[in-house]
Design an enzyme around this catalytic site. Structure first.
Site, mmCIF file in Angstrom:
data_model
loop_
_atom_site.group_PDB
_atom_site.id
_atom_site.type_symbol
_atom_site.label_atom_id
_atom_site.label_comp_id
_atom_site.label_asym_id
_atom_site.label_seq_id
_atom_site.Cartn_x
_atom_site.Cartn_y
_atom_site.Cartn_z
ATOM 1 C CB SER A 1 -3.960 -6.987 5.189
ATOM 2 O OG SER A 1 -3.732 -6.050 4.507
ATOM 3 C CG HIS B 1 -1.886 -0.989 1.141
ATOM 4 N ND1 HIS B 1 -2.318 -1.836 2.527
ATOM 5 C CD2 HIS B 1 -2.971 -0.994 0.677
ATOM 6 C CE1 HIS B 1 -3.263 -2.697 2.305
ATOM 7 N NE2 HIS B 1 -3.922 -1.994 1.160
ATOM 8 C CE LYS C 1 -10.498 -7.834 2.322
ATOM 9 N NZ LYS C 1 -9.133 -6.886 2.044
ATOM 10 N NE ARG D 1 -3.037 -7.976 -3.813
ATOM 11 C CZ ARG D 1 -3.436 -8.497 -2.940
ATOM 12 N NH1 ARG D 1 -2.767 -8.910 -1.889
ATOM 13 N NH2 ARG D 1 -4.719 -8.719 -3.120
HETATM 14 N N1 COA Z 1 0.842 -4.502 -2.663
HETATM 15 C C1 COA Z 1 0.490 -5.354 -2.132
HETATM 16 N N2 COA Z 1 -0.758 -5.792 -1.424
HETATM 17 C C2 COA Z 1 -1.743 -4.919 -1.697
HETATM 18 C C3 COA Z 1 -1.575 -3.825 -2.121
HETATM 19 C C4 COA Z 1 -0.269 -3.556 -2.726
HETATM 20 N N3 COA Z 1 -0.190 -2.344 -3.524
HETATM 21 N N4 COA Z 1 -2.813 -3.093 -2.268
HETATM 22 C C5 COA Z 1 -3.729 -3.885 -1.482
HETATM 23 N N5 COA Z 1 -3.024 -5.217 -1.353
HETATM 24 C C6 COA Z 1 -3.733 -6.081 -0.343
HETATM 25 C C7 COA Z 1 -4.097 -5.844 1.000
HETATM 26 O O1 COA Z 1 -3.109 -6.252 1.694
HETATM 27 C C8 COA Z 1 -5.165 -6.737 1.148
HETATM 28 O O2 COA Z 1 -5.135 -8.032 1.436
HETATM 29 P P1 COA Z 1 -6.204 -8.962 2.043
HETATM 30 O O3 COA Z 1 -7.350 -9.150 1.027
HETATM 31 O O4 COA Z 1 -5.392 -10.259 2.867
HETATM 32 O O5 COA Z 1 -7.082 -8.148 3.271
HETATM 33 C C9 COA Z 1 -5.984 -6.605 -0.113
HETATM 34 O O6 COA Z 1 -4.833 -6.420 -1.347
HETATM 35 C C10 COA Z 1 -6.951 -5.746 -0.526
HETATM 36 O O7 COA Z 1 -6.997 -4.829 0.514
HETATM 37 P P2 COA Z 1 -7.049 -3.260 0.666
HETATM 38 O O8 COA Z 1 -6.615 -2.538 -0.610
HETATM 39 O O9 COA Z 1 -6.681 -2.573 1.782
HETATM 40 O O10 COA Z 1 -8.778 -3.002 0.683
HETATM 41 P P3 COA Z 1 -9.997 -3.831 -0.150
HETATM 42 O O11 COA Z 1 -9.886 -4.461 -1.269
HETATM 43 O O12 COA Z 1 -10.488 -4.502 1.118
HETATM 44 O O13 COA Z 1 -10.675 -2.313 -0.051
HETATM 45 C C11 COA Z 1 -12.811 -0.909 -0.508
HETATM 46 C C12 COA Z 1 -11.945 -2.548 -0.974
HETATM 47 C C13 COA Z 1 -12.809 -0.583 0.745
HETATM 48 C C14 COA Z 1 -12.200 0.002 -1.485
HETATM 49 C C15 COA Z 1 -14.203 -1.478 -1.058
HETATM 50 O O14 COA Z 1 -14.818 -2.480 -0.529
HETATM 51 C C16 COA Z 1 -15.152 -0.291 -1.010
HETATM 52 O O15 COA Z 1 -15.161 0.589 -1.939
HETATM 53 N N6 COA Z 1 -16.007 -0.212 0.193
HETATM 54 C C17 COA Z 1 -16.877 0.906 0.421
HETATM 55 C C18 COA Z 1 -18.304 0.507 0.146
HETATM 56 C C19 COA Z 1 -18.547 0.537 -1.424
HETATM 57 O O16 COA Z 1 -18.677 1.399 -1.913
HETATM 58 N N7 COA Z 1 -18.823 -0.549 -1.755
HETATM 59 C C20 COA Z 1 -19.264 -0.849 -3.253
HETATM 60 C C21 COA Z 1 -17.836 -1.038 -4.067
HETATM 61 S S1 COA Z 1 -18.491 -1.241 -5.663
#
Ligand code: COA
Length: 158
Positions: A128, A17, A41, A90
């Site tokens: 994560s 991140h 999650k 990724r």
């Molecule tokens: N390098 C390595 N790993 C990465 C990374 C990077 N650059 N970016 C993300 N990751 C990993 C994280 O560690 C995480 O791992 P995990 O799945 O084991 O937890 C995973 O990729 C993705 O997590 P993260 O980027 O922190 O967030 P997310 O994918 O859970 O986020 C939201 C999703 C919160 C953006 C999405 O659910 C959202 O917009 N929620 C709000 C409600 C909404 O509008 N919903 C409708 C969406 S259409």
């Protein structure tokens, strides 16, 4: 001023991140790192704890603002007056998930653009979830997370 919202669960933030955010600072004038709720999650850190971690990590970086929201990302973006979303990718499975989210967001808010950055190869295996396992079972994660995150995870999980 070019501003993007970088949303995520950040449970916890990883070096993957942080790498995306640092590289994006060369493209955007201002980044809003927004801790969000992913209903799929079960986070171990509260939203406030994740904001505190990110604020500590980015302390002294005026181009980065850390925030938190509940509800839809599109509503948050509208409220902040921002039309660019930044996400890291990724691998192919991220791509499919991100593609779906970007299209759903676009359908709800046509002015919104999602920009993707490829995660650097050395971070592409990180998640994560993996990091939480490594810390919980006594492994070394200093290459994967910021020292502030490592200390907080050890306190929470061990
Ligand atoms: N390098 C390595 N790993 C990465 C990374 C990077 N650059 N970016 C993300 N990751 C990993 C994280 O560690 C995480 O791992 P995990 O799945 O084991 O937890 C995973 O990729 C993705 O997590 P993260 O980027 O922190 O967030 P997310 O994918 O859970 O986020 C939201 C999703 C919160 C953006 C999405 O659910 C959202 O917009 N929620 C709000 C409600 C909404 O509008 N919903 C409708 C969406 S259409």
């Amino acid at each position: 001023m070019k501003t993007a919202i970088c949303p995520g669960s950040f449970d916890p933030p990883t070096n993957g991140h942080l790498n995306i955010i640092e590289r994006a600072l060369k493209i955007f004038d201002r980044l809003i790192v927004a801790v969000a709720v992913n209903t799929a999650k079960q986070p171990i850190f509260t939203g406030e704890e994740r904001v505190d971690l990110l604020q500590e990590i980015f302390d002294g970086q005026p181009k980065i603002q850390v925030d938190r929201f509940e509800g839809l990302l599109v509503d948050y973006a509208k409220g902040r007056g921002v039309t660019t979303i930044l996400r890291g990718i990724r691998n192919m499975s991220d791509y499919e998930y991100e593609f779906q989210m970007a299209l759903a967001n676009k359908a709800m808010h046509p002015e919104l653009e999602t920009i993707f950055m490829m995660t650097e190869g050395r971070y592409s295996h990180l998640s994560s979830t993996i990091i939480k396992d490594v810390i919980q079972y006594g492994g070394k994660a200093s290459e994967m997370i910021h020292p502030i995150v490592e200390a907080a995870l050890k306190k929470k999980l061990r």
